[in-house]
Motif scaffolding. Structure first.
Motif, PDB file in Angstrom:
ATOM      1  N   LYS A 118     -10.153   4.335   6.467  1.00 31.96           N
ATOM      2  CA  LYS A 118      -9.081   4.088   7.421  1.00 31.96           C
ATOM      3  C   LYS A 118      -8.376   2.657   6.946  1.00 31.96           C
ATOM      4  O   LYS A 118      -9.070   1.881   6.846  1.00 31.96           O
ATOM      5  CB  LYS A 118      -9.432   4.274   8.563  1.00 31.96           C
ATOM      6  CG  LYS A 118      -8.100   4.284   9.588  1.00 31.96           C
ATOM      7  CD  LYS A 118      -8.562   4.417  11.032  1.00 31.96           C
ATOM      8  CE  LYS A 118      -7.531   4.448  11.731  1.00 31.96           C
ATOM      9  NZ  LYS A 118      -7.857   4.254  13.255  1.00 31.96           N
ATOM     10  N   LEU A 119      -7.036   2.811   6.794  1.00 33.70           N
ATOM     11  CA  LEU A 119      -6.285   1.582   6.558  1.00 33.70           C
ATOM     12  C   LEU A 119      -5.664   1.158   7.761  1.00 33.70           C
ATOM     13  O   LEU A 119      -4.863   2.267   8.338  1.00 33.70           O
ATOM     14  CB  LEU A 119      -5.230   1.671   5.500  1.00 33.70           C
ATOM     15  CG  LEU A 119      -5.754   2.045   3.902  1.00 33.70           C
ATOM     16  CD1 LEU A 119      -4.730   2.204   3.147  1.00 33.70           C
ATOM     17  CD2 LEU A 119      -6.744   0.930   3.614  1.00 33.70           C
TER      18      LEU A 119
ATOM     19  N   TYR B  61       1.792 -11.625   2.958  1.00 33.54           N
ATOM     20  CA  TYR B  61       2.309 -10.672   3.573  1.00 33.54           C
ATOM     21  C   TYR B  61       1.947  -9.193   2.911  1.00 33.54           C
ATOM     22  O   TYR B  61       1.387  -8.989   2.017  1.00 33.54           O
ATOM     23  CB  TYR B  61       3.931 -10.681   2.979  1.00 33.54           C
ATOM     24  CG  TYR B  61       4.864 -10.068   4.121  1.00 33.54           C
ATOM     25  CD1 TYR B  61       5.488 -10.630   5.123  1.00 33.54           C
ATOM     26  CD2 TYR B  61       5.254  -8.586   3.739  1.00 33.54           C
ATOM     27  CE1 TYR B  61       6.295 -10.029   5.869  1.00 33.54           C
ATOM     28  CE2 TYR B  61       6.088  -7.926   4.588  1.00 33.54           C
ATOM     29  CZ  TYR B  61       6.520  -8.623   5.805  1.00 33.54           C
ATOM     30  OH  TYR B  61       7.232  -8.201   6.544  1.00 33.54           O
ATOM     31  N   VAL B  62       1.837  -8.406   4.013  1.00 34.10           N
ATOM     32  CA  VAL B  62       1.285  -6.958   3.725  1.00 34.10           C
ATOM     33  C   VAL B  62       2.313  -5.954   4.038  1.00 34.10           C
ATOM     34  O   VAL B  62       2.988  -6.083   5.221  1.00 34.10           O
ATOM     35  CB  VAL B  62      -0.072  -6.845   4.719  1.00 34.10           C
ATOM     36  CG1 VAL B  62      -0.313  -5.367   4.392  1.00 34.10           C
ATOM     37  CG2 VAL B  62      -1.177  -7.777   4.353  1.00 34.10           C
ATOM     38  N   PHE B  63       2.564  -5.135   3.045  1.00 30.13           N
ATOM     39  CA  PHE B  63       3.615  -4.027   3.261  1.00 30.13           C
ATOM     40  C   PHE B  63       2.776  -2.754   3.663  1.00 30.13           C
ATOM     41  O   PHE B  63       1.745  -2.537   2.629  1.00 30.13           O
ATOM     42  CB  PHE B  63       4.389  -3.789   2.046  1.00 30.13           C
ATOM     43  CG  PHE B  63       5.427  -4.833   1.558  1.00 30.13           C
ATOM     44  CD1 PHE B  63       6.758  -5.024   2.336  1.00 30.13           C
ATOM     45  CD2 PHE B  63       5.030  -5.963   0.902  1.00 30.13           C
ATOM     46  CE1 PHE B  63       7.405  -6.155   1.973  1.00 30.13           C
ATOM     47  CE2 PHE B  63       5.847  -6.993   0.371  1.00 30.13           C
ATOM     48  CZ  PHE B  63       7.002  -7.097   1.297  1.00 30.13           C
ATOM     49  N   PRO B  64       3.075  -2.065   4.800  1.00 31.42           N
ATOM     50  CA  PRO B  64       2.258  -0.881   4.549  1.00 31.42           C
ATOM     51  C   PRO B  64       2.628   0.130   4.039  1.00 31.42           C
ATOM     52  O   PRO B  64       3.721   0.155   3.246  1.00 31.42           O
ATOM     53  CB  PRO B  64       2.610  -0.494   6.536  1.00 31.42           C
ATOM     54  CG  PRO B  64       3.808  -1.273   6.556  1.00 31.42           C
ATOM     55  CD  PRO B  64       4.031  -2.583   5.613  1.00 31.42           C
ATOM     56  N   ASN B  65       1.855   1.259   4.426  1.00 37.27           N
ATOM     57  CA  ASN B  65       2.125   2.470   3.166  1.00 37.27           C
ATOM     58  C   ASN B  65       3.529   3.071   3.522  1.00 37.27           C
ATOM     59  O   ASN B  65       3.863   4.049   2.978  1.00 37.27           O
ATOM     60  CB  ASN B  65       1.066   3.564   3.253  1.00 37.27           C
ATOM     61  CG  ASN B  65       0.373   3.796   4.715  1.00 37.27           C
ATOM     62  OD1 ASN B  65       1.236   3.563   5.578  1.00 37.27           O
ATOM     63  ND2 ASN B  65      -0.406   4.595   4.761  1.00 37.27           N
ATOM     64  N   THR B  66       4.294   2.589   4.745  1.00 32.05           N
ATOM     65  CA  THR B  66       5.516   3.155   4.845  1.00 32.05           C
ATOM     66  C   THR B  66       6.710   2.423   4.452  1.00 32.05           C
ATOM     67  O   THR B  66       7.684   2.531   4.426  1.00 32.05           O
ATOM     68  CB  THR B  66       5.913   3.280   6.412  1.00 32.05           C
ATOM     69  OG1 THR B  66       5.478   1.902   6.854  1.00 32.05           O
ATOM     70  CG2 THR B  66       4.756   4.378   7.166  1.00 32.05           C
ATOM     71  N   ALA B  67       6.417   1.115   3.743  1.00 31.86           N
ATOM     72  CA  ALA B  67       7.369   0.246   3.347  1.00 31.86           C
ATOM     73  C   ALA B  67       8.163   0.923   2.171  1.00 31.86           C
ATOM     74  O   ALA B  67       7.557   1.718   1.300  1.00 31.86           O
ATOM     75  CB  ALA B  67       6.822  -1.047   2.814  1.00 31.86           C
TER      76      ALA B  67
ATOM     77  N   PHE C 207       0.879  -1.172  -0.114  1.00 29.84           N
ATOM     78  CA  PHE C 207      -0.082   0.175  -0.043  1.00 29.84           C
ATOM     79  C   PHE C 207       1.044   1.252  -0.043  1.00 29.84           C
ATOM     80  O   PHE C 207       1.799   1.363   0.589  1.00 29.84           O
ATOM     81  CB  PHE C 207      -0.894   0.074   1.244  1.00 29.84           C
ATOM     82  CG  PHE C 207      -1.959  -1.153   1.147  1.00 29.84           C
ATOM     83  CD1 PHE C 207      -3.277  -0.765   0.542  1.00 29.84           C
ATOM     84  CD2 PHE C 207      -1.496  -2.413   1.771  1.00 29.84           C
ATOM     85  CE1 PHE C 207      -3.946  -2.099   0.481  1.00 29.84           C
ATOM     86  CE2 PHE C 207      -2.326  -3.603   1.652  1.00 29.84           C
ATOM     87  CZ  PHE C 207      -3.699  -3.260   1.015  1.00 29.84           C
ATOM     88  N   ARG C 208       0.794   2.182  -0.836  1.00 31.40           N
ATOM     89  CA  ARG C 208       1.347   3.502  -1.066  1.00 31.40           C
ATOM     90  C   ARG C 208       0.500   4.485  -0.129  1.00 31.40           C
ATOM     91  O   ARG C 208      -0.607   4.406   0.044  1.00 31.40           O
ATOM     92  CB  ARG C 208       1.474   4.095  -2.282  1.00 31.40           C
ATOM     93  CG  ARG C 208       0.305   4.300  -3.184  1.00 31.40           C
ATOM     94  CD  ARG C 208       0.431   4.786  -4.514  1.00 31.40           C
ATOM     95  NE  ARG C 208      -0.768   5.032  -5.191  1.00 31.40           N
ATOM     96  CZ  ARG C 208      -1.480   6.023  -4.746  1.00 31.40           C
ATOM     97  NH1 ARG C 208      -1.331   6.901  -3.931  1.00 31.40           N
ATOM     98  NH2 ARG C 208      -2.693   6.254  -5.508  1.00 31.40           N
TER      99      ARG C 208
END
Length: 82
Positions: free
Chosen positions: A31-32, A60-66, A11-12
């Motif tokens: 909201k995510l 696997y989930v990459f948050p918007n800070t990845a 997620f960006r």
């Protein structure tokens, strides 16, 4: 034997236009949340205005800070090692 297909989600962050649009009056807010590295929880109001988080599960989930390096390290390194 090859590993099964893995499904990952990245997620960006919202861009400037999206942030302004969502913060306007009358806009549906969502909201995510990233409770762990396998779950994304999306909360948005339904037609009655109530909100209820809806979880989605991935390998696997990459948050918007990845960062791109984070994604490469988690996803591509294992493929390159094979």
């Amino acid at each position: 034997m090859p590993e099964a297909v893995r499904v990952v989600a990245r997620f960006r962050p919202s861009n400037e236009w999206q942030a302004k649009t969502r913060s306007g009056e009358g806009q549906d807010e969502f909201k995510l949340d990233f409770p762990d590295n396998k779950t994304i929880s999306i909360t948005c109001p339904d037609k009655s205005g109530r909100t209820k988080p809806q979880p989605f599960y991935f390998d696997y989930v990459f948050p918007n800070t990845a960062t791109q390096d984070d994604v490469f390290e988690q996803v591509a390194t294992a493929t390159l090692d094979d």
